[in-house]
Design a protein around this motif. Structure first.
Motif, mmCIF file in Angstrom:
data_model
loop_
_atom_site.group_PDB
_atom_site.id
_atom_site.type_symbol
_atom_site.label_atom_id
_atom_site.label_comp_id
_atom_site.label_asym_id
_atom_site.label_seq_id
_atom_site.Cartn_x
_atom_site.Cartn_y
_atom_site.Cartn_z
ATOM 1 N N ASP A 13 0.975 -1.273 0.014
ATOM 2 C CA ASP A 13 -0.043 -0.009 -0.100
ATOM 3 C C ASP A 13 0.895 1.408 0.056
ATOM 4 O O ASP A 13 0.657 2.222 -0.773
ATOM 5 N N MET A 17 1.557 4.240 -3.246
ATOM 6 C CA MET A 17 1.117 5.562 -2.826
ATOM 7 C C MET A 17 2.451 6.553 -3.283
ATOM 8 O O MET A 17 2.246 7.571 -4.031
ATOM 9 N N MET A 28 -7.823 4.830 -0.148
ATOM 10 C CA MET A 28 -9.111 4.393 0.585
ATOM 11 C C MET A 28 -10.390 4.635 -0.126
ATOM 12 O O MET A 28 -11.219 3.777 -0.014
ATOM 13 N N PRO A 55 -11.532 1.848 14.983
ATOM 14 C CA PRO A 55 -10.674 2.898 15.027
ATOM 15 C C PRO A 55 -9.668 3.252 13.925
ATOM 16 O O PRO A 55 -9.057 4.496 13.818
ATOM 17 N N GLY A 56 -9.430 2.257 13.002
ATOM 18 C CA GLY A 56 -8.019 2.538 12.001
ATOM 19 C C GLY A 56 -8.760 2.575 10.498
ATOM 20 O O GLY A 56 -10.020 3.104 10.567
ATOM 21 N N ASN A 57 -8.042 2.420 9.766
ATOM 22 C CA ASN A 57 -8.309 2.518 8.183
ATOM 23 C C ASN A 57 -9.450 1.605 7.985
ATOM 24 O O ASN A 57 -10.358 1.957 6.993
ATOM 25 N N PHE A 83 -13.241 4.252 21.382
ATOM 26 C CA PHE A 83 -12.435 4.008 22.944
ATOM 27 C C PHE A 83 -12.212 5.040 23.837
ATOM 28 O O PHE A 83 -11.264 4.941 24.509
ATOM 29 N N PHE A 129 -12.133 -3.983 12.293
ATOM 30 C CA PHE A 129 -10.792 -4.170 12.309
ATOM 31 C C PHE A 129 -10.501 -4.954 10.912
ATOM 32 O O PHE A 129 -11.129 -5.663 10.552
ATOM 33 N N GLY A 130 -9.318 -4.640 10.484
ATOM 34 C CA GLY A 130 -8.916 -5.106 9.415
ATOM 35 C C GLY A 130 -7.466 -5.671 9.367
ATOM 36 O O GLY A 130 -7.127 -6.464 10.418
ATOM 37 N N GLY A 132 -4.770 -4.417 10.465
ATOM 38 C CA GLY A 132 -3.922 -3.833 11.387
ATOM 39 C C GLY A 132 -4.018 -4.580 12.851
ATOM 40 O O GLY A 132 -3.615 -4.083 13.777
ATOM 41 N N LEU A 133 -5.021 -5.516 12.848
ATOM 42 C CA LEU A 133 -5.171 -6.141 14.085
ATOM 43 C C LEU A 133 -3.928 -6.479 14.637
ATOM 44 O O LEU A 133 -2.900 -7.141 14.325
ATOM 45 N N ASP A 159 -12.517 -6.466 3.781
ATOM 46 C CA ASP A 159 -11.052 -6.913 3.777
ATOM 47 C C ASP A 159 -10.824 -8.098 4.473
ATOM 48 O O ASP A 159 -10.236 -8.920 3.909
ATOM 49 N N ILE A 210 -7.893 -3.226 -6.155
ATOM 50 C CA ILE A 210 -7.861 -1.796 -5.971
ATOM 51 C C ILE A 210 -6.854 -0.899 -6.499
ATOM 52 O O ILE A 210 -6.279 0.088 -6.079
HETATM 53 N N1 LIG Z 1 -3.149 0.986 4.067
HETATM 54 C C1 LIG Z 1 -3.832 1.432 2.960
HETATM 55 O O1 LIG Z 1 -3.468 2.509 2.430
HETATM 56 C C2 LIG Z 1 -5.255 0.957 2.890
HETATM 57 C C3 LIG Z 1 -5.768 0.104 3.825
HETATM 58 N N2 LIG Z 1 -7.019 -0.128 3.771
HETATM 59 C C4 LIG Z 1 -7.651 -0.685 4.742
HETATM 60 O O2 LIG Z 1 -6.878 -0.291 6.118
HETATM 61 C C5 LIG Z 1 -7.207 -1.691 6.821
HETATM 62 C C6 LIG Z 1 -5.692 -1.837 7.687
HETATM 63 O O3 LIG Z 1 -5.846 -0.421 8.509
HETATM 64 P P1 LIG Z 1 -5.089 -0.235 9.700
HETATM 65 O O4 LIG Z 1 -3.838 -0.693 9.673
HETATM 66 O O5 LIG Z 1 -5.435 1.287 10.060
HETATM 67 O O6 LIG Z 1 -5.598 -1.313 10.826
HETATM 68 P P2 LIG Z 1 -7.110 -1.559 11.244
HETATM 69 O O7 LIG Z 1 -8.318 -0.792 10.645
HETATM 70 O O8 LIG Z 1 -7.279 -3.084 11.034
HETATM 71 O O9 LIG Z 1 -6.955 -1.046 12.918
HETATM 72 C C7 LIG Z 1 -6.149 -0.788 13.502
HETATM 73 C C8 LIG Z 1 -6.444 0.104 14.454
HETATM 74 O O10 LIG Z 1 -7.149 -0.983 15.468
HETATM 75 C C9 LIG Z 1 -6.269 -0.779 16.788
HETATM 76 N N3 LIG Z 1 -6.196 -2.206 17.236
HETATM 77 C C10 LIG Z 1 -5.473 -3.309 16.703
HETATM 78 N N4 LIG Z 1 -5.994 -4.375 17.166
HETATM 79 C C11 LIG Z 1 -6.752 -3.912 18.155
HETATM 80 C C12 LIG Z 1 -7.216 -4.746 19.420
HETATM 81 N N5 LIG Z 1 -7.006 -6.174 19.314
HETATM 82 N N6 LIG Z 1 -8.191 -4.179 19.715
HETATM 83 C C13 LIG Z 1 -8.421 -2.922 19.849
HETATM 84 N N7 LIG Z 1 -7.757 -2.328 19.117
HETATM 85 C C14 LIG Z 1 -6.880 -2.678 18.150
HETATM 86 C C15 LIG Z 1 -4.730 -0.469 16.275
HETATM 87 O O11 LIG Z 1 -4.238 0.251 17.389
HETATM 88 C C16 LIG Z 1 -5.256 0.720 15.191
HETATM 89 O O12 LIG Z 1 -5.844 1.999 16.068
HETATM 90 C C17 LIG Z 1 -7.088 -2.696 5.852
HETATM 91 O O13 LIG Z 1 -7.563 -3.934 6.388
HETATM 92 C C18 LIG Z 1 -7.986 -1.859 4.960
HETATM 93 O O14 LIG Z 1 -9.474 -2.320 5.138
HETATM 94 C C19 LIG Z 1 -7.852 0.186 2.625
HETATM 95 O O15 LIG Z 1 -8.381 1.483 2.900
HETATM 96 C C20 LIG Z 1 -6.963 0.383 1.316
HETATM 97 C C21 LIG Z 1 -5.924 1.093 1.356
#
Ligand SMILES: NC(=O)C1=CN([C@@H]2O[C@H](COP(=O)(O)OP(=O)(O)OC[C@H]3O[C@@H](n4cnc5c(N)ncnc54)[C@H](O)[C@@H]3O)[C@@H](O)[C@H]2O)[C@@H](O)CC1
Ligand SMILES: [K+]
Length: 502
Positions: A13, A17, A28, A55-57, A83, A129-130, A132-133, A159, A210
């Motif tokens: 990703d 960019m 996104m 909370p994330g992407n 949260f 959550f995606g 980034g879990l 995702d 994408i």
């Molecule tokens: N990176 C990119 O450019 C793109 C990402 N995309 C989306 O972004 C997702 C990944 O995004 P992120 O890396 O922000 O990750 P997530 O959206 O999966 O979540 C990360 C957030 O959740 C928190 N977290 C993680 N595990 C947790 C838990 N067990 N309990 C509570 N909070 C927790 C983290 O601290 C962080 O704030 C992908 O799955 C996809 O859906 C898409 O938008 C496509 C483009």
């Protein structure tokens, strides 16, 4: 198609960019558009849509999807998990865009009391959550997941089902994972989707492109691959005009015993339908008439034993050897298998009872010729290499086994998993549950043997064979359905499968 870990996907990703270039908020938007488009085309527009945003992407995606669905007048409510921390980055922008649009009901969940009741005829879009879990879900997030799973509503995960890790779920809390009906995953299936025990979480999955940058994908190294039609088609060698039956090799199949001659018949037929020049089927005396009557195209080599395989024929005449289907495990068969391994055949497929004999004589593993192909189902693999807690752990064992003994292992099942001695892993993309029927494995042995004898490398014979076998099953299932599918149907559809690959 290459498969990546979630961490690698995040890297791709980022590279996209930079290389394209594209802003993360625009990437996104692109990803979210794909989700919204799928949802609009596939759901009943009268139903209420409950979008859950984390909370994330992944949550950012859900917010953007809500805005897009509202453009099409779908009835959306967004529940954003709160949260007590500030939203950051792109999700903030998408939250503001939603507020400005003012067509979607916005709610926050900050305690168990604020988790909504979800009607059974609702659509849930899961953007909690995606990829980034970083640990299993607990507390409020887990309660939301449980409420969603209890609802009976149709669940669409963005995702990856929230709570599921992309690779290893050995230490996960399985009660804290969304059980999606559909998972709409970006660009690549995650590895964990290919493990049977995760099917209850992932449901049906669809890959949505994408536009991640091809150079970013190219540059990122991975041992994991998903077999595609294009990749397999590129490996099929055309049959030259002046070829003759000698061109396509002479296979020896050692299969069948008294009462289990069907295995020999099926594997022999499959081998012949895979383009081999000549096939000799080695059978016990009691199998002579059966094989001659059922497979007149095959020549025979008759064992001195009335009932089982007991003596290795002269193997110097053959270009490849297959052994195992229907052999039984009698003492004389065990010794004959050992003698065959000691003769070091250069191209060998080992299946079924031959694998079971091996697992009872583990000191023979060192006799396995380099690049021998072993085709166990999960139970047979367990006998060979020991039990595993889940498919991820089994994959690690399989990789170790392949590397240690320099053999190719095909662990059969939905998305059969192939490991090579160099550490590469291939998951199959063809096949269906109709193929879980007696004799299906014998057919695979026959196909791989046929390809090996035609001088395909062990790696290519395995990859093509596994893919073709599944494809023949898919073609058969479109005609007669999965319930009535039997192993013979795979053989009768092999021709059509080859045609599709030309
Ligand atoms: N990176 C990119 O450019 C793109 C990402 N995309 C989306 O972004 C997702 C990944 O995004 P992120 O890396 O922000 O990750 P997530 O959206 O999966 O979540 C990360 C957030 O959740 C928190 N977290 C993680 N595990 C947790 C838990 N067990 N309990 C509570 N909070 C927790 C983290 O601290 C962080 O704030 C992908 O799955 C996809 O859906 C898409 O938008 C496509 C483009
Ligand atoms: K999700």
């Amino acid at each position: 198609m290459k498969l990546f870990t979630c961490k690698q996907i995040a890297g791709i990703d980022q590279l996209t960019m930079k290389l394209e270039p594209v802003l993360s908020i625009d990437l996104m938007e692109r990803a979210s558009f794909q989700i919204a488009d799928w949802v609009i085309k596939n759901i009943n527009h009268d139903w209420q849509i409950y979008l859950f945003a984390g909370p994330g992407n992944n949550g950012g995606d859900a917010l953007a999807v809500a805005r897009m669905l509202a453009w099409s007048n779908l009835k959306c409510t967004v529940y954003r998990i709160d949260f007590g921390r500030e939203l950051k980055g792109d999700p903030v922008i998408n939250w503001q865009r939603l507020e400005e649009q003012n067509q979607v009901i916005l709610r926050k969940i900050d305690s168990e009391d604020s988790i909504p009741e979800i009607p059974v005829d609702a659509i849930v879009i899961d953007g909690l959550f995606g990829s980034g879990l970083n640990k299993p879900l607990d507390g409020l997030a887990k309660e939301i997941v449980k409420q969603i799973n209890r609802s009976g509503a149709t669940i669409i995960s963005i995702d990856i089902p929230s709570g599921l890790f992309g690779e290893d779920n050995s230490k996960n809390d399985l009660s804290a994972i969304i059980k999606a009906d559909h998972t709409l995953t970006f660009q690549f299936p995650k590895l964990s989707f290919l493990f049977p025990e995760n099917c209850e979480f992932v449901g049906d999955w669809t890959v949505l492109p994408i536009g991640l940058h091809p150079n970013a994908i190219e540059q990122t190294e991975t041992p994991y691959h998903f077999l595609t039609k294009k990749f397999i088609s590129g490996k099929i060698k055309p049959r030259e005009k002046f070829s003759h039956k000698g061109t396509f090799g002479h296979a020896l199949l050692i299969a069948g015993s008294y009462g289990k001659m069907g295995a020999s018949v099926l594997a022999s037929q499959a081998c012949l339908r895979s383009g081999v020049g000549l096939l000799t089927s080695h059978v016990p005396q009691s199998g002579y008439e059966i094989i001659q009557n059922s497979v007149p195209e095959a020549m025979t080599s008759i064992d001195p034993s009335e009932t089982v395989f007991s003596e290795v024929p002269d193997i110097s005449r053959y270009s490849a050897i297959g052994i195992g289907p229907g052999l039984d495990k009698k003492q004389e068969t065990q010794q004959a298998l050992k003698a065959l391994l000691q003769a070091k055949p250069s191209k060998l497929v080992i299946d079924a009872d031959a694998l079971n004999i091996l697992s009872e004589n583990q000191d023979w593993y060192d006799l396995l010729p380099e690049n021998a192909i072993l085709t166990p189902h999960p139970k047979e693999f367990e006998r060979l290499a020991g039990a595993s807690f889940n498919s991820f752990e089994r994959l690690q064992k399989q990789l170790q086994f392949s590397a240690k003994y320099k053999v190719i292992v095909v662990c059969k099942g939905a998305h059969s998993c192939i490991t090579l001695p160099d550490g590469k892993v291939f998951f199959n993309s063809t096949g269906n549950p109709g193929m879980a029927t007696g004799g299906s494995g014998d057919v695979l042995t026959g196909i791989i043997l046929g390809l090996l004898a035609q001088n395909y490398s062990a790696e290519d014979a395995t990859l093509i064979g596994v893919y073709l076998h599944g494809m023949a099953g898919d073609l058969a299932a479109t005609e007669i359905g999965e319930y009535s599918l039997i192993a013979g149907d795979l053989i009768s559809h092999l021709g059509k499968a080859f045609l599709q690959l030309e």
